[in-house]
Design a protein around this motif. Structure first.
Motif, PDB file in Angstrom:
ATOM      1  N   LEU A 177       0.852  -1.175   0.000  1.00  0.00           N
ATOM      2  CA  LEU A 177       0.000   0.000   0.000  1.00  0.00           C
ATOM      3  C   LEU A 177       0.894   1.233   0.000  1.00  0.00           C
ATOM      4  O   LEU A 177       1.888   1.287   0.734  1.00  0.00           O
ATOM      5  CB  LEU A 177      -0.894   0.004   1.245  1.00  0.00           C
ATOM      6  N   LEU A 178       0.541   2.217  -0.804  1.00  0.00           N
ATOM      7  CA  LEU A 178       1.263   3.490  -0.818  1.00  0.00           C
ATOM      8  C   LEU A 178       0.406   4.554  -0.151  1.00  0.00           C
ATOM      9  O   LEU A 178      -0.753   4.751  -0.522  1.00  0.00           O
ATOM     10  CB  LEU A 178       1.574   3.905  -2.262  1.00  0.00           C
ATOM     11  N   ILE A 179       0.966   5.217   0.841  1.00  0.00           N
ATOM     12  CA  ILE A 179       0.306   6.366   1.471  1.00  0.00           C
ATOM     13  C   ILE A 179       1.181   7.584   1.216  1.00  0.00           C
ATOM     14  O   ILE A 179       2.348   7.610   1.624  1.00  0.00           O
ATOM     15  CB  ILE A 179       0.099   6.167   2.984  1.00  0.00           C
ATOM     16  N   VAL A 180       0.627   8.566   0.532  1.00  0.00           N
ATOM     17  CA  VAL A 180       1.393   9.778   0.242  1.00  0.00           C
ATOM     18  C   VAL A 180       0.845  10.943   1.061  1.00  0.00           C
ATOM     19  O   VAL A 180      -0.361  11.063   1.283  1.00  0.00           O
ATOM     20  CB  VAL A 180       1.369  10.132  -1.265  1.00  0.00           C
ATOM     21  N   THR A 181       1.762  11.774   1.520  1.00  0.00           N
ATOM     22  CA  THR A 181       1.416  12.987   2.255  1.00  0.00           C
ATOM     23  C   THR A 181       2.063  14.173   1.556  1.00  0.00           C
ATOM     24  O   THR A 181       2.877  14.001   0.643  1.00  0.00           O
ATOM     25  CB  THR A 181       1.903  12.918   3.716  1.00  0.00           C
ATOM     26  N   VAL A 193       1.720   9.416  10.128  1.00  0.00           N
ATOM     27  CA  VAL A 193       1.173   8.224   9.473  1.00  0.00           C
ATOM     28  C   VAL A 193       2.044   7.007   9.770  1.00  0.00           C
ATOM     29  O   VAL A 193       1.530   5.912  10.069  1.00  0.00           O
ATOM     30  CB  VAL A 193       1.052   8.451   7.955  1.00  0.00           C
ATOM     31  N   ARG A 194       3.361   7.154   9.709  1.00  0.00           N
ATOM     32  CA  ARG A 194       4.260   6.023   9.986  1.00  0.00           C
ATOM     33  C   ARG A 194       4.057   5.496  11.401  1.00  0.00           C
ATOM     34  O   ARG A 194       4.084   4.275  11.630  1.00  0.00           O
ATOM     35  CB  ARG A 194       5.714   6.445   9.784  1.00  0.00           C
ATOM     36  N   VAL A 217       5.178   4.973   3.153  1.00  0.00           N
ATOM     37  CA  VAL A 217       4.647   6.295   3.492  1.00  0.00           C
ATOM     38  C   VAL A 217       5.656   7.331   3.022  1.00  0.00           C
ATOM     39  O   VAL A 217       6.780   7.394   3.527  1.00  0.00           O
ATOM     40  CB  VAL A 217       4.409   6.432   5.003  1.00  0.00           C
ATOM     41  N   ILE A 218       5.254   8.144   2.034  1.00  0.00           N
ATOM     42  CA  ILE A 218       6.222   9.024   1.383  1.00  0.00           C
ATOM     43  C   ILE A 218       5.617  10.407   1.163  1.00  0.00           C
ATOM     44  O   ILE A 218       4.540  10.530   0.569  1.00  0.00           O
ATOM     45  CB  ILE A 218       6.664   8.438   0.025  1.00  0.00           C
ATOM     46  N   PRO A 219       6.295  11.478   1.620  1.00  0.00           N
ATOM     47  CA  PRO A 219       5.825  12.827   1.296  1.00  0.00           C
ATOM     48  C   PRO A 219       6.193  13.192  -0.135  1.00  0.00           C
ATOM     49  O   PRO A 219       7.301  12.905  -0.584  1.00  0.00           O
ATOM     50  CB  PRO A 219       6.571  13.707   2.314  1.00  0.00           C
ATOM     51  N   VAL A 220       5.260  13.807  -0.852  1.00  0.00           N
ATOM     52  CA  VAL A 220       5.484  14.109  -2.268  1.00  0.00           C
ATOM     53  C   VAL A 220       5.436  15.602  -2.586  1.00  0.00           C
ATOM     54  O   VAL A 220       5.638  16.001  -3.732  1.00  0.00           O
ATOM     55  CB  VAL A 220       4.471  13.363  -3.164  1.00  0.00           C
ATOM     56  N   VAL A 257      -3.435   3.399  -3.385  1.00  0.00           N
ATOM     57  CA  VAL A 257      -2.749   4.590  -2.885  1.00  0.00           C
ATOM     58  C   VAL A 257      -3.755   5.424  -2.112  1.00  0.00           C
ATOM     59  O   VAL A 257      -4.913   5.566  -2.511  1.00  0.00           O
ATOM     60  CB  VAL A 257      -2.104   5.408  -4.037  1.00  0.00           C
ATOM     61  N   ILE A 258      -3.300   5.955  -0.985  1.00  0.00           N
ATOM     62  CA  ILE A 258      -4.130   6.824  -0.148  1.00  0.00           C
ATOM     63  C   ILE A 258      -3.441   8.168   0.000  1.00  0.00           C
ATOM     64  O   ILE A 258      -2.256   8.233   0.344  1.00  0.00           O
ATOM     65  CB  ILE A 258      -4.375   6.209   1.238  1.00  0.00           C
TER      66      ILE A 258
END
Length: 216
Positions: free
Chosen positions: A4-8, A17-18, A33-36, A64-65
């Motif tokens: 699962l990809l969670i982007v912030t 989130v982590r 969990v990756i900031p974009v 992706v969320i």
């Protein structure tokens, strides 16, 4: 192994989130969990790159969320609330006219609205039964006056919150054929800009709790 990809937008949101992912008990290797970046353009570009790299590496993401904090419309989503996007709407994508704002749909140039993946939304609402479900607006310039807040609600009567990245993330996910959803916690009321009324600590804490429940 499906991931699962969670982007912030920013690292502070990603950290919250982590923490939630770790508290959920799931294998952290299954959730990235990756900031974009801030704003719809950075969100779209960053998310598209991550999805493309994952697919090229033979480990495409299952969903992706777009996650983070948001402003909530008073009376609909108060500070500290968790909101889920039934739809994400690019609320300022369009043109001005003597009759008022014209969304890009009215101009014949596509759509400013994308619906959340139904299965993903059902999973999130089941995990977060107290979350407020409605439209989440994406804006390049967030609201700072009562007049703008009222105008947005007139155009989008089902709106519960606003942020700056959801539509960009949803566009990237749609292009990649990956299910997408939006999860946010409310840090401030939408309307006259008042930083003293912001409750970032409470919003980040709620984001951690919501993530733990969603991933658990």
């Amino acid at each position: 192994m499906t991931r699962l990809l969670i982007v912030t937008a920013v690292e502070a949101e990603a950290a919250a989130v982590r923490t939630g992912v770790l508290a959920s008990g799931v294998d952290p290797a299954t959730v990235d969990v990756i900031p974009v970046g801030v704003g719809p353009a950075a969100a779209a570009a960053g998310t598209a790159r991550l999805l493309a790299l994952a697919e090229a590496g033979g480990a495409a993401y299952r969903a992706v969320i777009s996650a983070g904090i948001a402003g909530g419309f008073p009376g609909r989503a108060e500070v500290g609330a968790t909101v889920l996007g039934a739809r994400t709407i690019a609320a300022d994508l369009g043109a001005e006219s003597p009759e008022g704002f014209l969304p890009v749909d009215r101009l014949g140039f596509g759509s400013n609205l994308l619906e959340a993946d139904p299965a993903l939304l059902k999973t999130l609402t089941t995990a977060l039964p107290h979350a407020i479900v409605g439209d989440i607006l994406t804006l390049s310039t967030v609201t700072g006056t009562a007049g703008t807040a009222a105008a947005l609600l007139t155009r989008h009567p089902d709106a519960v919150a606003e942020a700056m990245e959801g539509y960009g993330v949803a566009c990237a996910a749609q292009a990649a054929g990956v299910p997408c959803g939006e999860l946010r916690t409310v840090s401030n009321p939408i309307g006259p800009r008042d930083r003293a009324a912001w409750r970032l600590r409470e919003a980040f804490s709620a984001l951690t709790e919501a993530t733990a429940a969603a991933c658990g």
